[in-house]
Design a protein around this motif. Structure first.
Motif, PDB file in Angstrom:
ATOM      1  N   GLN A 195       0.822  -1.215   0.000  1.00 40.44           N
ATOM      2  CA  GLN A 195       0.000   0.000   0.000  1.00 40.44           C
ATOM      3  C   GLN A 195       0.857   1.268   0.000  1.00 40.44           C
ATOM      4  N   ARG A 196       2.051   1.190  -0.533  1.00 46.83           N
ATOM      5  CA  ARG A 196       2.954   2.341  -0.490  1.00 46.83           C
ATOM      6  C   ARG A 196       2.333   3.568  -1.157  1.00 46.83           C
ATOM      7  N   GLU A 197       1.696   3.396  -2.303  1.00 50.89           N
ATOM      8  CA  GLU A 197       1.137   4.543  -3.012  1.00 50.89           C
ATOM      9  C   GLU A 197       0.097   5.268  -2.156  1.00 50.89           C
ATOM     10  N   ARG A 198      -0.810   4.498  -1.538  1.00 52.31           N
ATOM     11  CA  ARG A 198      -1.840   5.126  -0.709  1.00 52.31           C
ATOM     12  C   ARG A 198      -1.236   5.777   0.526  1.00 52.31           C
ATOM     13  N   ILE A 199      -0.330   5.079   1.182  1.00 52.92           N
ATOM     14  CA  ILE A 199       0.279   5.607   2.399  1.00 52.92           C
ATOM     15  C   ILE A 199       1.041   6.897   2.094  1.00 52.92           C
ATOM     16  N   THR A 200       1.776   6.920   0.985  1.00 50.05           N
ATOM     17  CA  THR A 200       2.525   8.117   0.610  1.00 50.05           C
ATOM     18  C   THR A 200       1.587   9.272   0.292  1.00 50.05           C
ATOM     19  N   ARG A 201       0.494   8.961  -0.385  1.00 46.09           N
ATOM     20  CA  ARG A 201      -0.466  10.006  -0.738  1.00 46.09           C
ATOM     21  C   ARG A 201      -1.112  10.597   0.514  1.00 46.09           C
ATOM     22  N   GLU A 202      -1.401   9.765   1.497  1.00 46.57           N
ATOM     23  CA  GLU A 202      -2.108  10.231   2.686  1.00 46.57           C
ATOM     24  C   GLU A 202      -1.191  10.908   3.702  1.00 46.57           C
ATOM     25  N   PHE A 203       0.047  10.434   3.817  1.00 51.19           N
ATOM     26  CA  PHE A 203       0.897  10.893   4.909  1.00 51.19           C
ATOM     27  C   PHE A 203       2.167  11.606   4.458  1.00 51.19           C
ATOM     28  N   GLY A 204       2.443  11.611   3.156  1.00 53.22           N
ATOM     29  CA  GLY A 204       3.658  12.240   2.671  1.00 53.22           C
ATOM     30  C   GLY A 204       4.810  11.257   2.657  1.00 53.22           C
ATOM     31  N   PRO A 205       5.871  11.555   1.893  1.00 50.63           N
ATOM     32  CA  PRO A 205       6.959  10.587   1.700  1.00 50.63           C
ATOM     33  C   PRO A 205       7.758  10.276   2.969  1.00 50.63           C
ATOM     34  N   ASP A 206       7.962  11.285   3.849  1.00 47.55           N
ATOM     35  CA  ASP A 206       8.779  11.042   5.049  1.00 47.55           C
ATOM     36  C   ASP A 206       8.093  10.074   6.007  1.00 47.55           C
ATOM     37  N   LYS A 207       6.809  10.341   6.302  1.00 44.64           N
ATOM     38  CA  LYS A 207       6.109   9.450   7.223  1.00 44.64           C
ATOM     39  C   LYS A 207       5.853   8.090   6.577  1.00 44.64           C
ATOM     40  N   ALA A 208       5.611   8.083   5.259  1.00 38.43           N
ATOM     41  CA  ALA A 208       5.404   6.811   4.569  1.00 38.43           C
ATOM     42  C   ALA A 208       6.652   5.943   4.668  1.00 38.43           C
ATOM     43  N   ARG A 209       7.804   6.579   4.504  1.00 37.35           N
ATOM     44  CA  ARG A 209       9.055   5.804   4.632  1.00 37.35           C
ATOM     45  C   ARG A 209       9.196   5.251   6.042  1.00 37.35           C
ATOM     46  N   TRP A 210       8.831   6.052   7.031  1.00 37.95           N
ATOM     47  CA  TRP A 210       8.898   5.612   8.426  1.00 37.95           C
ATOM     48  C   TRP A 210       7.947   4.452   8.678  1.00 37.95           C
ATOM     49  N   MET A 211       6.750   4.518   8.116  1.00 33.73           N
ATOM     50  CA  MET A 211       5.750   3.482   8.362  1.00 33.73           C
ATOM     51  C   MET A 211       6.067   2.190   7.629  1.00 33.73           C
ATOM     52  N   ILE A 212       6.669   2.282   6.448  1.00 32.72           N
ATOM     53  CA  ILE A 212       6.869   1.099   5.602  1.00 32.72           C
ATOM     54  C   ILE A 212       8.293   0.551   5.704  1.00 32.72           C
ATOM     55  N   ASP A 213       9.284   1.421   5.670  1.00 27.69           N
ATOM     56  CA  ASP A 213      10.677   0.977   5.547  1.00 27.69           C
ATOM     57  C   ASP A 213      11.400   0.852   6.879  1.00 27.69           C
ATOM     58  N   ALA A 214      10.838   1.369   7.966  1.00 24.13           N
ATOM     59  CA  ALA A 214      11.489   1.279   9.271  1.00 24.13           C
ATOM     60  C   ALA A 214      10.816   0.206  10.118  1.00 24.13           C
ATOM     61  N   VAL A 215      11.625  -0.637  10.722  1.00 27.41           N
ATOM     62  CA  VAL A 215      11.107  -1.585  11.711  1.00 27.41           C
ATOM     63  C   VAL A 215      11.129  -0.892  13.068  1.00 27.41           C
ATOM     64  N   ARG A 216      10.121  -1.174  13.885  1.00 24.54           N
ATOM     65  CA  ARG A 216       9.988  -0.516  15.183  1.00 24.54           C
ATOM     66  C   ARG A 216       9.584  -1.537  16.240  1.00 24.54           C
ATOM     67  N   ASN A 217      10.163  -1.397  17.414  1.00 30.01           N
ATOM     68  CA  ASN A 217       9.772  -2.192  18.568  1.00 30.01           C
ATOM     69  C   ASN A 217       9.453  -1.241  19.708  1.00 30.01           C
ATOM     70  N   LEU A 218       8.183  -1.151  20.079  1.00 30.14           N
ATOM     71  CA  LEU A 218       7.745  -0.236  21.133  1.00 30.14           C
ATOM     72  C   LEU A 218       7.433  -1.020  22.401  1.00 30.14           C
ATOM     73  N   VAL A 219       7.971  -0.554  23.521  1.00 31.92           N
ATOM     74  CA  VAL A 219       7.627  -1.080  24.842  1.00 31.92           C
ATOM     75  C   VAL A 219       6.722  -0.072  25.526  1.00 31.92           C
ATOM     76  N   VAL A 220       5.496  -0.490  25.865  1.00 33.29           N
ATOM     77  CA  VAL A 220       4.606   0.311  26.698  1.00 33.29           C
ATOM     78  C   VAL A 220       4.658  -0.312  28.089  1.00 33.29           C
ATOM     79  N   PHE A 221       5.396   0.312  28.975  1.00 25.39           N
ATOM     80  CA  PHE A 221       5.645  -0.230  30.309  1.00 25.39           C
ATOM     81  C   PHE A 221       4.333  -0.336  31.091  1.00 25.39           C
ATOM     82  N   PRO A 222       4.078  -1.476  31.778  1.00 24.67           N
ATOM     83  CA  PRO A 222       5.033  -2.541  32.054  1.00 24.67           C
ATOM     84  C   PRO A 222       4.858  -3.833  31.253  1.00 24.67           C
TER      85      PRO A 222
END
Length: 444
Positions: free
Chosen positions: A284-311
């Motif tokens: 869904q890169r085309e839609r994500i880029t259109r909705e959020f712009g290229p910087d956030k789209a790259r963050w959402m698609i190309d970056a892996v993330r591991n979030l800890v919500v304590f505890p």
């Protein structure tokens, strides 16, 4: 504060000594005893799990009136329901009469829940709707004046994620999440319809302390621990027609990455991958880029993330995407519950890839989960074998830390308290243990 902080006789000085937090001296040390001392574990259940927000479930698990799903707050069983009013409710899974667990089912749909012991009946909002009728019951006036409803759990919902607390003094859930809420947003925004947890959870026990699960998001351990998986990826890369597409971690060291520390013990690490189009959201890169712009789209698609919500919550958007719940059972045993999470309405091909990637890396037969549990259990055994009072596992990256947001965070609108510049850094744990110490030393 009273020097005596629990029945086992732990005092304030002992607890303060468990976290040596002196960044001006280049020091951040955590005592080994916090992973192996039963008295500390007992106090954690009261001062942490029973006094702050704990993740319980996702709204997608209870879409209909009278749906319920079992959850936990520390050692206490909880039921999360959707009532006739369409609202989310939570209460302790314990009959008001003799304390019996109302249901052993993990999830279901029941207009009423009947205690298996003496038949008291409760509706899906936790209200007691049937006890033996007079005159046969012979109850006293005092009894008639009591509430017979189930003990309620305070509920907070953020973007479909349901949190509960046994304390009425907790701040609003949005305040508790702080800057980490923006990371949850980045997940929930993957679909206009939000997220859903897919059926088929994985549950297993790990013979290690619960806090080890929160530390295990670091990139530092990836290459020593997951060599078999890396070797498998390299073999697949030789075959252009490989049936399983996975993220390519072999270039992690040469691509941007880092970590962020947020308020209240929440933290995240992240890293860019070279082949984001092989991830499910890449469809869904085309839609994500259109909705959020290229910087956030790259963050959402190309970056892996591991979030800890304590505890007790990990939201892992990497090889597939998972919600991982951490349930302490004892000082040296933890129940882990894992769900594959997906944006609603994603393309069929993306959903299939998501499931196959989940099975490949994070599922019960995958190559990551058994590796991780083995090394955490090795740590737990090792805590008994050394006279060193402190671990040295929280120093890597201390000279990389910068207060506030780095360039990447500012570009994405994130507001961390500290930023780290390498996914291999271990400093993301600092906010976890600062919150641990804050809650453990709080006055009764």
């Amino acid at each position: 504060m009273d020097q005596m902080t629990d029945r086992a006789g732990l005092n304030l000085a002992e607890l303060l000594d468990c976290v040596q937090d002196a960044p001006e001296e280049g020091k951040f040390e955590v005592a080994r005893r916090i992973f192996s001392d039963p008295a500390i574990f007992e106090l954690e259940m009261r001062n942490i799990f029973e006094s702050t927000w704990v993740y319980l479930a996702h709204e997608s698990q209870i879409p209909n009136a009278h749906d319920f799903v079992a959850a936990r707050i520390g050692l206490k069983p909880v039921l999360v329901t959707r009532g006739d009013d369409g609202q989310v409710h939570a209460f302790l899974n314990s009959c008001s009469h003799r304390g019996a667990e109302l249901t052993a089912s993990k999830r279901g749909n029941k207009r009423t829940l009947t205690c298996p012991y003496h038949g008291w009946v409760y509706d899906s909002t936790g209200r007691c709707v049937n006890i033996d009728a007079e005159p046969r019951g012979g109850y006293t006036g005092y009894f008639a004046g009591l509430s017979h409803d189930l003990a309620r759990v305070k509920v907070g919902v953020y973007r479909g994620f349901i949190f509960g607390s046994l304390s009425d003094a907790v701040p609003p859930i949005e305040q508790h999440l702080g800057g980490s809420a923006a990371i949850i947003d980045a997940m929930a925004d993957q679909s206009p319809q939000g997220l859903e947890l897919l059926r088929g959870a994985v549950r297993y026990t790990c013979k290690a302390n619960w806090k080890m699960q929160l530390e295990n998001i670091d990139g530092y351990h990836f290459f020593p621990v997951h060599t078999s998986y890396i070797g498998l990826i390299m073999e697949r890369q030789k075959k252009a027609a490989s049936s399983i597409k996975t993220i390519d971690p072999t270039q992690m060291a040469s691509l941007p990455g880092g970590s962020y520390q947020f308020e209240n013990g929440h933290s995240m690490d992240w890293g860019l991958m070279p082949n984001g189009d092989d991830r499910p959201l890449g469809f869904q890169r085309e839609r994500i880029t259109r909705e959020f712009g290229p910087d956030k789209a790259r963050w959402m698609i190309d970056a892996v993330r591991n979030l800890v919500v304590f505890p007790n919550l990990l939201i892992m958007d990497q090889s597939s995407s998972t919600v991982r719940m951490v349930h302490p059972l004892s000082v040296d045993e933890t129940l882990v519950e894992v769900y594959c999470v997906a944006p609603k309405g994603e393309p069929k091909a993306a959903r299939e890839r998501r499931l196959r990637q989940f099975e490949d890396f994070l599922g019960p037969a995958g190559l990551a989960t058994p590796d991780d549990q083995a090394v955490m259990e090795a740590c737990q055994r090792g805590f008994k074998a050394s006279k060193r009072p402190y671990l040295q596992g929280h120093f890597r990256g201390m000279t990389h830390l910068t207060p506030g947001a780095d360039d990447n965070a500012r570009a994405l609108g994130l507001s961390p308290q500290f930023s780290g510049s390498d996914i291999d850094d271990e400093t993301f744990t600092h906010t976890q243990y600062r919150q641990w110490l804050r809650l453990m030393t709080a006055a009764d």
